[in-house]
Design a protein around this motif. Structure first.
Motif, mmCIF file in Angstrom:
data_model
loop_
_atom_site.group_PDB
_atom_site.id
_atom_site.type_symbol
_atom_site.label_atom_id
_atom_site.label_comp_id
_atom_site.label_asym_id
_atom_site.label_seq_id
_atom_site.Cartn_x
_atom_site.Cartn_y
_atom_site.Cartn_z
ATOM 1 N N LYS A 4 0.832 -1.205 0.000
ATOM 2 C CA LYS A 4 0.000 0.000 0.000
ATOM 3 C C LYS A 4 0.866 1.254 0.000
ATOM 4 O O LYS A 4 0.600 2.208 -0.745
ATOM 5 C CB LYS A 4 -0.896 -0.020 1.232
ATOM 6 C CG LYS A 4 -2.060 0.901 1.169
ATOM 7 C CD LYS A 4 -2.940 0.668 2.376
ATOM 8 C CE LYS A 4 -4.308 1.235 2.154
ATOM 9 N NZ LYS A 4 -5.201 0.999 3.275
ATOM 10 N N ILE A 5 1.922 1.246 0.800
ATOM 11 C CA ILE A 5 2.850 2.374 0.826
ATOM 12 C C ILE A 5 3.546 2.512 -0.519
ATOM 13 O O ILE A 5 3.751 3.623 -1.018
ATOM 14 C CB ILE A 5 3.864 2.211 1.975
ATOM 15 C CG1 ILE A 5 3.148 2.343 3.313
ATOM 16 C CG2 ILE A 5 4.977 3.240 1.869
ATOM 17 C CD1 ILE A 5 3.997 2.003 4.497
ATOM 18 N N ALA A 6 3.887 1.368 -1.138
ATOM 19 C CA ALA A 6 4.528 1.389 -2.457
ATOM 20 C C ALA A 6 3.598 1.987 -3.501
ATOM 21 O O ALA A 6 4.022 2.771 -4.357
ATOM 22 C CB ALA A 6 4.950 -0.015 -2.860
ATOM 23 N N ALA A 7 2.311 1.652 -3.432
ATOM 24 C CA ALA A 7 1.347 2.191 -4.389
ATOM 25 C C ALA A 7 1.188 3.703 -4.223
ATOM 26 O O ALA A 7 1.162 4.447 -5.208
ATOM 27 C CB ALA A 7 0.000 1.495 -4.218
ATOM 28 N N TYR A 8 1.097 4.170 -2.986
ATOM 29 C CA TYR A 8 0.976 5.603 -2.739
ATOM 30 C C TYR A 8 2.246 6.346 -3.172
ATOM 31 O O TYR A 8 2.175 7.419 -3.768
ATOM 32 C CB TYR A 8 0.693 5.891 -1.267
ATOM 33 C CG TYR A 8 -0.718 5.575 -0.835
ATOM 34 C CD1 TYR A 8 -1.805 6.024 -1.567
ATOM 35 C CD2 TYR A 8 -0.966 4.836 0.309
ATOM 36 C CE1 TYR A 8 -3.098 5.735 -1.178
ATOM 37 C CE2 TYR A 8 -2.252 4.545 0.703
ATOM 38 C CZ TYR A 8 -3.318 4.997 -0.039
ATOM 39 O OH TYR A 8 -4.591 4.716 0.342
ATOM 40 N N SER A 9 3.402 5.755 -2.860
ATOM 41 C CA SER A 9 4.666 6.386 -3.253
ATOM 42 C C SER A 9 4.801 6.445 -4.767
ATOM 43 O O SER A 9 5.265 7.441 -5.322
ATOM 44 C CB SER A 9 5.847 5.609 -2.675
ATOM 45 O OG SER A 9 5.772 5.577 -1.292
ATOM 46 N N LEU A 10 4.392 5.378 -5.432
ATOM 47 C CA LEU A 10 4.465 5.335 -6.892
ATOM 48 C C LEU A 10 3.528 6.358 -7.521
ATOM 49 O O LEU A 10 3.898 7.043 -8.476
ATOM 50 C CB LEU A 10 4.139 3.929 -7.390
ATOM 51 C CG LEU A 10 4.276 3.656 -8.875
ATOM 52 C CD1 LEU A 10 5.684 3.985 -9.363
ATOM 53 C CD2 LEU A 10 3.963 2.212 -9.178
ATOM 54 N N ALA A 11 2.338 6.514 -6.959
ATOM 55 C CA ALA A 11 1.398 7.508 -7.474
ATOM 56 C C ALA A 11 1.949 8.923 -7.305
ATOM 57 O O ALA A 11 1.854 9.757 -8.210
ATOM 58 C CB ALA A 11 0.056 7.371 -6.761
ATOM 59 N N LEU A 12 2.547 9.188 -6.165
ATOM 60 C CA LEU A 12 3.136 10.506 -5.917
ATOM 61 C C LEU A 12 4.329 10.750 -6.834
ATOM 62 O O LEU A 12 4.494 11.844 -7.392
ATOM 63 C CB LEU A 12 3.561 10.618 -4.451
ATOM 64 C CG LEU A 12 4.100 11.960 -3.989
ATOM 65 C CD1 LEU A 12 3.042 13.042 -4.171
ATOM 66 C CD2 LEU A 12 4.523 11.882 -2.545
#
Length: 90
Positions: A4-12
């Protein structure tokens, strides 16, 4: 939770980097495997590319790095589902 953190970081990172992100650096920074990072990128509908050697300034660095790019319309990847055949019991 790391996915989940990876997905948010990737989106940012995509938002800040003109819809292109370096997956190799991101998965190293977050401490997850490259396969897991690729799975997150595919689930977000991103296009995965490996840049050519001669096209960038940092050719030594970029040769092994994978990048994700957001292209519209989104791509839907098929999930790999392997099923084993069972023997019939008589």
């Amino acid at each position: 939770m790391r996915a989940k953190i990876a997905a948010y970081s990737l989106a940012l990172l995509l938002h800040m980097g003109r819809m292109t992100a370096d997956l190799t650096l991101l998965h190293r920074d977050l401490g997850i495997t490259e396969a897991r990072m690729i799975e997150v990128a595919k689930s977000m509908g991103l296009t995965l590319v490996r840049p050519a050697w001669g096209k960038t300034d940092k050719a030594g660095l970029q040769g092994e790095h994978k990048q994700a790019t957001l292209l519209l319309p989104l791509i839907k990847y098929e999930q790999f589902m392997e099923r084993r055949k069972r023997k019939k019991m008589h």
